[in-house]
Scaffold this motif. Sequence first.
Motif, PDB file in Angstrom:
ATOM      1  N   LYS A 227     -39.564  -2.058 -22.953  1.00  0.00           N
ATOM      2  CA  LYS A 227     -39.876  -2.099 -21.518  1.00  0.00           C
ATOM      3  C   LYS A 227     -38.748  -2.726 -20.697  1.00  0.00           C
ATOM      4  CE  LYS A 227     -44.891  -2.307 -22.204  1.00  0.00           C
ATOM      5  NZ  LYS A 227     -46.101  -3.165 -22.124  1.00  0.00           N
ATOM      6  N   ILE A 228     -37.819  -3.421 -21.367  1.00  0.00           N
ATOM      7  CA  ILE A 228     -36.712  -4.073 -20.657  1.00  0.00           C
ATOM      8  C   ILE A 228     -35.664  -3.018 -20.291  1.00  0.00           C
ATOM      9  CG2 ILE A 228     -34.883  -5.811 -20.832  1.00  0.00           C
ATOM     10  CD1 ILE A 228     -36.670  -7.292 -22.884  1.00  0.00           C
ATOM     11  N   LYS A 257     -27.199   3.597 -20.867  1.00  0.00           N
ATOM     12  CA  LYS A 257     -25.859   3.758 -20.291  1.00  0.00           C
ATOM     13  C   LYS A 257     -24.897   2.796 -20.985  1.00  0.00           C
ATOM     14  CE  LYS A 257     -27.037   0.532 -16.562  1.00  0.00           C
ATOM     15  NZ  LYS A 257     -27.142   0.341 -15.096  1.00  0.00           N
ATOM     16  N   ASP A 258     -23.635   3.018 -20.776  1.00  0.00           N
ATOM     17  CA  ASP A 258     -22.592   2.205 -21.409  1.00  0.00           C
ATOM     18  C   ASP A 258     -22.409   0.922 -20.599  1.00  0.00           C
ATOM     19  OD1 ASP A 258     -20.591   1.310 -22.964  1.00  0.00           O
ATOM     20  OD2 ASP A 258     -19.158   2.919 -22.522  1.00  0.00           O
ATOM     21  N   ILE A 259     -23.071  -0.156 -20.988  1.00  0.00           N
ATOM     22  CA  ILE A 259     -23.065  -1.388 -20.198  1.00  0.00           C
ATOM     23  C   ILE A 259     -21.936  -2.327 -20.633  1.00  0.00           C
ATOM     24  CG2 ILE A 259     -25.551  -1.262 -19.802  1.00  0.00           C
ATOM     25  CD1 ILE A 259     -25.909  -3.397 -21.960  1.00  0.00           C
ATOM     26  N   LYS A 260     -21.613  -3.284 -19.753  1.00  0.00           N
ATOM     27  CA  LYS A 260     -20.606  -4.301 -20.067  1.00  0.00           C
ATOM     28  C   LYS A 260     -21.193  -5.346 -21.011  1.00  0.00           C
ATOM     29  CE  LYS A 260     -18.329  -4.035 -15.545  1.00  0.00           C
ATOM     30  NZ  LYS A 260     -17.994  -4.809 -14.308  1.00  0.00           N
ATOM     31  N   LEU A 261     -20.329  -6.050 -21.698  1.00  0.00           N
ATOM     32  CA  LEU A 261     -20.763  -7.103 -22.609  1.00  0.00           C
ATOM     33  C   LEU A 261     -21.507  -8.199 -21.850  1.00  0.00           C
ATOM     34  CD1 LEU A 261     -20.692  -8.068 -25.539  1.00  0.00           C
ATOM     35  CD2 LEU A 261     -18.519  -9.202 -25.063  1.00  0.00           C
ATOM     36  N   SER A 262     -21.066  -8.513 -20.649  1.00  0.00           N
ATOM     37  CA  SER A 262     -21.735  -9.542 -19.844  1.00  0.00           C
ATOM     38  C   SER A 262     -23.156  -9.112 -19.468  1.00  0.00           C
ATOM     39  CB  SER A 262     -20.933  -9.841 -18.573  1.00  0.00           C
ATOM     40  OG  SER A 262     -20.731  -8.652 -17.826  1.00  0.00           O
ATOM     41  N   GLU A 263     -23.347  -7.807 -19.233  1.00  0.00           N
ATOM     42  CA  GLU A 263     -24.681  -7.294 -18.928  1.00  0.00           C
ATOM     43  C   GLU A 263     -25.581  -7.384 -20.169  1.00  0.00           C
ATOM     44  OE1 GLU A 263     -24.692  -3.663 -16.029  1.00  0.00           O
ATOM     45  OE2 GLU A 263     -22.833  -3.514 -17.198  1.00  0.00           O
ATOM     46  N   PHE A 264     -24.989  -7.103 -21.320  1.00  0.00           N
ATOM     47  CA  PHE A 264     -25.755  -7.193 -22.565  1.00  0.00           C
ATOM     48  C   PHE A 264     -26.242  -8.617 -22.800  1.00  0.00           C
ATOM     49  CE2 PHE A 264     -25.676  -8.229 -27.149  1.00  0.00           C
ATOM     50  CZ  PHE A 264     -26.793  -7.489 -27.543  1.00  0.00           C
ATOM     51  N   ASP A 265     -25.409  -9.605 -22.474  1.00  0.00           N
ATOM     52  CA  ASP A 265     -25.805 -11.012 -22.661  1.00  0.00           C
ATOM     53  C   ASP A 265     -27.048 -11.352 -21.838  1.00  0.00           C
ATOM     54  OD1 ASP A 265     -23.816 -11.580 -24.452  1.00  0.00           O
ATOM     55  OD2 ASP A 265     -22.414 -12.365 -22.954  1.00  0.00           O
ATOM     56  N   VAL A 266     -27.121 -10.819 -20.615  1.00  0.00           N
ATOM     57  CA  VAL A 266     -28.290 -11.056 -19.756  1.00  0.00           C
ATOM     58  C   VAL A 266     -29.531 -10.416 -20.382  1.00  0.00           C
ATOM     59  CG1 VAL A 266     -29.320 -10.589 -17.510  1.00  0.00           C
ATOM     60  CG2 VAL A 266     -26.891 -11.219 -17.663  1.00  0.00           C
ATOM     61  N   LEU A 268     -29.957  -9.684 -23.558  1.00  0.00           N
ATOM     62  CA  LEU A 268     -30.260 -10.405 -24.803  1.00  0.00           C
ATOM     63  C   LEU A 268     -31.096 -11.649 -24.519  1.00  0.00           C
ATOM     64  CD1 LEU A 268     -29.904 -10.694 -27.855  1.00  0.00           C
ATOM     65  CD2 LEU A 268     -27.742 -11.885 -27.424  1.00  0.00           C
ATOM     66  N   ASP A 269     -30.769 -12.338 -23.420  1.00  0.00           N
ATOM     67  CA  ASP A 269     -31.571 -13.514 -23.024  1.00  0.00           C
ATOM     68  C   ASP A 269     -33.025 -13.120 -22.765  1.00  0.00           C
ATOM     69  OD1 ASP A 269     -29.506 -15.325 -23.255  1.00  0.00           O
ATOM     70  OD2 ASP A 269     -28.946 -15.232 -21.133  1.00  0.00           O
ATOM     71  N   LYS A 270     -33.216 -11.976 -22.117  1.00  0.00           N
ATOM     72  CA  LYS A 270     -34.576 -11.502 -21.831  1.00  0.00           C
ATOM     73  C   LYS A 270     -35.321 -11.169 -23.127  1.00  0.00           C
ATOM     74  CE  LYS A 270     -33.505  -9.489 -17.283  1.00  0.00           C
ATOM     75  NZ  LYS A 270     -33.431  -8.230 -16.492  1.00  0.00           N
ATOM     76  N   ILE A 271     -34.616 -10.539 -24.072  1.00  0.00           N
ATOM     77  CA  ILE A 271     -35.223 -10.196 -25.367  1.00  0.00           C
ATOM     78  C   ILE A 271     -35.640 -11.466 -26.106  1.00  0.00           C
ATOM     79  CG2 ILE A 271     -34.779  -9.212 -27.659  1.00  0.00           C
ATOM     80  CD1 ILE A 271     -32.870  -7.210 -26.250  1.00  0.00           C
ATOM     81  N   ILE A 281     -40.905 -15.705 -32.484  1.00  0.00           N
ATOM     82  CA  ILE A 281     -39.646 -15.414 -33.198  1.00  0.00           C
ATOM     83  C   ILE A 281     -38.530 -16.219 -32.545  1.00  0.00           C
ATOM     84  CG2 ILE A 281     -37.955 -13.618 -33.740  1.00  0.00           C
ATOM     85  CD1 ILE A 281     -40.318 -11.619 -33.736  1.00  0.00           C
ATOM     86  N   ASN A 282     -37.862 -17.056 -33.333  1.00  0.00           N
ATOM     87  CA  ASN A 282     -36.873 -17.961 -32.734  1.00  0.00           C
ATOM     88  C   ASN A 282     -35.432 -17.717 -33.171  1.00  0.00           C
ATOM     89  OD1 ASN A 282     -37.335 -18.869 -35.328  1.00  0.00           O
ATOM     90  ND2 ASN A 282     -38.188 -20.848 -34.718  1.00  0.00           N
ATOM     91  N   HIS A 283     -35.191 -16.666 -33.935  1.00  0.00           N
ATOM     92  CA  HIS A 283     -33.817 -16.274 -34.279  1.00  0.00           C
ATOM     93  C   HIS A 283     -33.698 -14.762 -34.111  1.00  0.00           C
ATOM     94  CE1 HIS A 283     -32.104 -20.023 -36.048  1.00  0.00           C
ATOM     95  NE2 HIS A 283     -33.385 -20.326 -36.101  1.00  0.00           N
ATOM     96  N   VAL A 284     -32.793 -14.339 -33.214  1.00  0.00           N
ATOM     97  CA  VAL A 284     -32.680 -12.921 -32.877  1.00  0.00           C
ATOM     98  C   VAL A 284     -31.234 -12.449 -33.091  1.00  0.00           C
ATOM     99  CG1 VAL A 284     -32.897 -11.185 -31.043  1.00  0.00           C
ATOM    100  CG2 VAL A 284     -34.543 -13.078 -31.184  1.00  0.00           C
TER     101      VAL A 284
END
Length: 302
Positions: A227-228, A257-266, A268-271, A281-284
Amino acid sequence: MAHHHHSHAHTDLKGKNLIISIFLNILITVSQVIGGLISGSLSLLSDALHNFSDVLSLIVSYVATILSKKKACTNKTFGYKRAEIIAAFVNAATLIIVAIILIKEAIERFLNPIPIESNLVIWLSLLGIAANGFSVLLLKKHADNNMNMKSAYLHLLTDMLASVAVLIGGLLMKFFQMYWVDPTLTLAIAVYLIFMGYDLLKESTRVLMLFTPSTIHVQNIVEAISKIDPIKNVHHVHIWQLNEDEVHLEAHIDFQKDIKLSEFDVILDKIEEEVYHNFGINHVNIQPEFGKCDAKQIIVQD
């Protein structure tokens, strides 16, 4: 991302309580072996055998507690975090093995009954109740959230209950000469040991085999992550429990889409927030992908 770890003070207290319990059970075991041989009571000797298994299980639990504090290194990247799970597995297995031995001894005693010196049985069972009861109180507060301590606690709890049964048997033999009670109680103790040991054996086996924790449903996690925005697909999912404190999620994620690494970090925080707060779950560990040709099934057999 939040992580949950036990404090060193908590671990040290566990260790001290285990040492006290070890010495108490050595005292009970020696007393009951001598008393069982003198009185001829099989239930007292079976209780002594169970107490001896308690001593071994508590030593295993203590060593595991010490090992679990060791730090990770280059050739042991997880450290000894699984030491307590292995201890729980060993202790659960010994509960069942001891139970099988007791069943065999009880059947033999049914076939060849002998009179019992009940006074000694009564006094030594009272000693077992007192010492094991104290040990149970020492370990109870650690047993709720630690599989290793739960295994040690179960050993002590079942032995305290066994001592209660032996006391009842001693009183029945003293006042009513019901000597058949002795092997009957031994059988009852054995069945209870199997009942208690099986669940813990199954639970520790699940962790050692890297099975998904029974409280977690993979499909629910995949749906929540999907859903993210702008996630397209979640696949190649692995979820396992390292120990009581750590649950790991590993997955491949396709992006629309082909996202930037900085966008992926944001993202990843949501995930991480989603799976931690809703699934514990505390290790992703996420492998991001865009347009990669690989298997897209949730579970991929390598």
